[in-house]
Design an enzyme around this catalytic site. Sequence first.
Site, PDB file in Angstrom:
ATOM      1  N   ARG A 191       4.211  -8.188 -11.092  1.00 39.91           N
ATOM      2  CA  ARG A 191       4.808  -7.231 -10.159  1.00 39.91           C
ATOM      3  C   ARG A 191       4.922  -7.828  -8.753  1.00 39.91           C
ATOM      4  NH1 ARG A 191       1.023  -2.353 -11.212  1.00 39.91           N
ATOM      5  NH2 ARG A 191       0.016  -3.436 -12.904  1.00 39.91           N
ATOM      6  N   GLU A 216       4.489  -1.472  -4.953  1.00 38.50           N
ATOM      7  CA  GLU A 216       4.892  -2.503  -5.899  1.00 38.50           C
ATOM      8  C   GLU A 216       6.248  -2.205  -6.535  1.00 38.50           C
ATOM      9  OE1 GLU A 216       0.480  -3.606  -7.622  1.00 38.50           O
ATOM     10  OE2 GLU A 216       1.624  -2.002  -8.565  1.00 38.50           O
ATOM     11  N   ASP A 256      -7.257  -1.937 -12.367  1.00 40.56           N
ATOM     12  CA  ASP A 256      -5.880  -2.386 -12.468  1.00 40.56           C
ATOM     13  C   ASP A 256      -5.358  -3.051 -11.200  1.00 40.56           C
ATOM     14  OD1 ASP A 256      -5.765  -0.240 -10.819  1.00 40.56           O
ATOM     15  OD2 ASP A 256      -4.275   0.868 -11.958  1.00 40.56           O
TER      16      ASP A 256
END
Lengths: 353, 353
Positions: free
Chosen positions: A53, A64, A235
């Site tokens: 990303r 993002e 994440d």
Amino acid sequence: MTAYTNLNVVPFVSVENMMRLVLTIGTETFLTELAKVIEEDFRRWEAFDKTPRVASHSDEGVIELMPTSDGTLYGFKYVNGHPKNMREGRQTVTAFGVLSDVGNGYPMLLSEMTILTALRTAAMSAVAAKHLARPSSKTMAIIGNGAQSEFQALAFKAILGVTDLRLYDIDPSASERCAKNLAGKGFSIRTCTSSQDAVEGADIITTVTADKQYATILSDNMVGPGVHINAVGGDCPGKTELHKDILLRSDIFVEYPPQTRIEGEIQQLDADHPVKELWEVIAGKRAGRESDRTITLFDSVGFAIEDFSALRYVRSKLKETGLYDDLDLLADPDEPRDLYGMLLRCEARLQSA
Amino acid sequence: MTAYTNLNVVPFVSVENMMRLVLTIGTETFLTELAKVIEEDFRRWEAFDKTPRVASHSDEGVIELMPTSDGTLYGFKYVNGHPKNMREGRQTVTAFGVLSDVGNGYPMLLSEMTILTALRTAAMSAVAAKHLARPSSKTMAIIGNGAQSEFQALAFKAILGVTDLRLYDIDPSASERCAKNLAGKGFSIRTCTSSQDAVEGADIITTVTADKQYATILSDNMVGPGVHINAVGGDCPGKTELHKDILLRSDIFVEYPPQTRIEGEIQQLDADHPVKELWEVIAGKRAGRESDRTITLFDSVGFAIEDFSALRYVRSKLKETGLYDDLDLLADPDEPRDLYGMLLRCEARLQSA
């Protein structure tokens, strides 16, 4: 709703229409069908352009862009992550996405993706567990009972037949809300007073907490043989949920290794620690679970192809449901080279009106 | 139009509203004000995150994302380039963009950018020429009279006082259309039968052709001392407009060297050929034109900061004009952690309706 034949018009799925779409189809059916599309796309993983990303970091969070293409369709998602938002009455994560025609570059769909991302993440988790958890799995612990928890529960019920839930959150009101929201949906639910209590005897452990920090939601002694861990919350760099020793005992499956090594639980491990790519399991190129005593771990960070699948699925439902608006997003002059003339004709139209 | 206080709502500027906005403000005033915002942002160039565009190439064209941030606002543009589109009645380039709040990641504006990109490109060209062309410049040749040509002409008139135009296109009907569209706007216009004819005696030469190929729109003998060249059309790998010998005689100014070396006219030169950064001229850190006989060249490819400026300018005009729609783009549950509950409440609302 008109058919989208005008070149200026892009179908737009608002938050309201996304909710109606999910309710019209049924949440569990939506998750099941979406899971099938994700599996389809994972089976043809090699056909996709893949790139980590494109992130813009700030002190407060990250914005993002996540693009991908299969050569016929192009999709991207805009997504932010701002942990402090919750305290200000905003979502930590919001998102929207676009699907386009590679042949002419024109967008074919603009959609809200805050709700859709929760659905695709849950569908992805359940797809991974379908291939990695013990087939008899019926009991799932969910550690972290925030915005994604109900979607995770419903996906695991619809796709794996998980019916027994143990809920734990450091905020007991979050577990209560999750249990209340899931009442009458066919689950047996127990709210727990510790994560230790929640994971005891669970076949599957889902961790989905939100703080942006190295945390240890699960310690090593809490994970017994045969468990499948669905690690959703860790994440981004600096955000993990599992003790490193659990990782060292687990068979680790990931979406896209270059991204997961930066963002996932495995950021705690050496850069060459062996991991397996989930798409290879789904495509039948590699075994999933090796034995009933293996600890399997899906180190989920969310990859652009899952969003692509979600946009593709939503687009496939537009004609039959009509749940979209026409968005006047693209300039469409009568004569393509005459963009300025379009402005002049608009002027004449406004003056004569 | 309601004030945009609801957290779910993002102001959206459609193509229709963009045209009304330009017409309400006046095209030349719009270009002049936009040029000021671009200059503001170029003066604080060092405050921006800069990255080459994120491109997805196919046989037919390219889809790109162009993000940037100044630490307070974040912007990105989606733009495609598909030369074959024109033959199918579509735009070669279409675009839309988003401006967001870095502090919470929420989008603050979604806007069409097909028209806006033509305006910002023209404003950028005129800003560069203001700093690089001879101050007495009155005559401009425009080679390539497609969708961007009128915008270029109007920007150079509004910002530099260019009033004499010589138009040339390999398709004479394009020049005729451009001349007709600009009639009554205060120009003296001559349509020309060759590029040689068009550039003869011109102070400024703008090249803005569309074919994706190495072309030689200008050859070396056509460019005399003191001319400013505004090279707009060569903007991707394999697409250039000027003969290499012109480049070797010119003082070359660019937006962002790492991008221009790949996409601009200077892709024909060695990777270490000296170029000057335009922002340094605008910020007063470096001289622009050195003498009346210097050939100056703005090797324009379009950079994300210009789109950021354009989005920032459009957003500043929304309240006073009301020319936007409220787009229900962001999920906004009453309780941020209760995304699924929002779905349940929607269900209850639909059932009771």
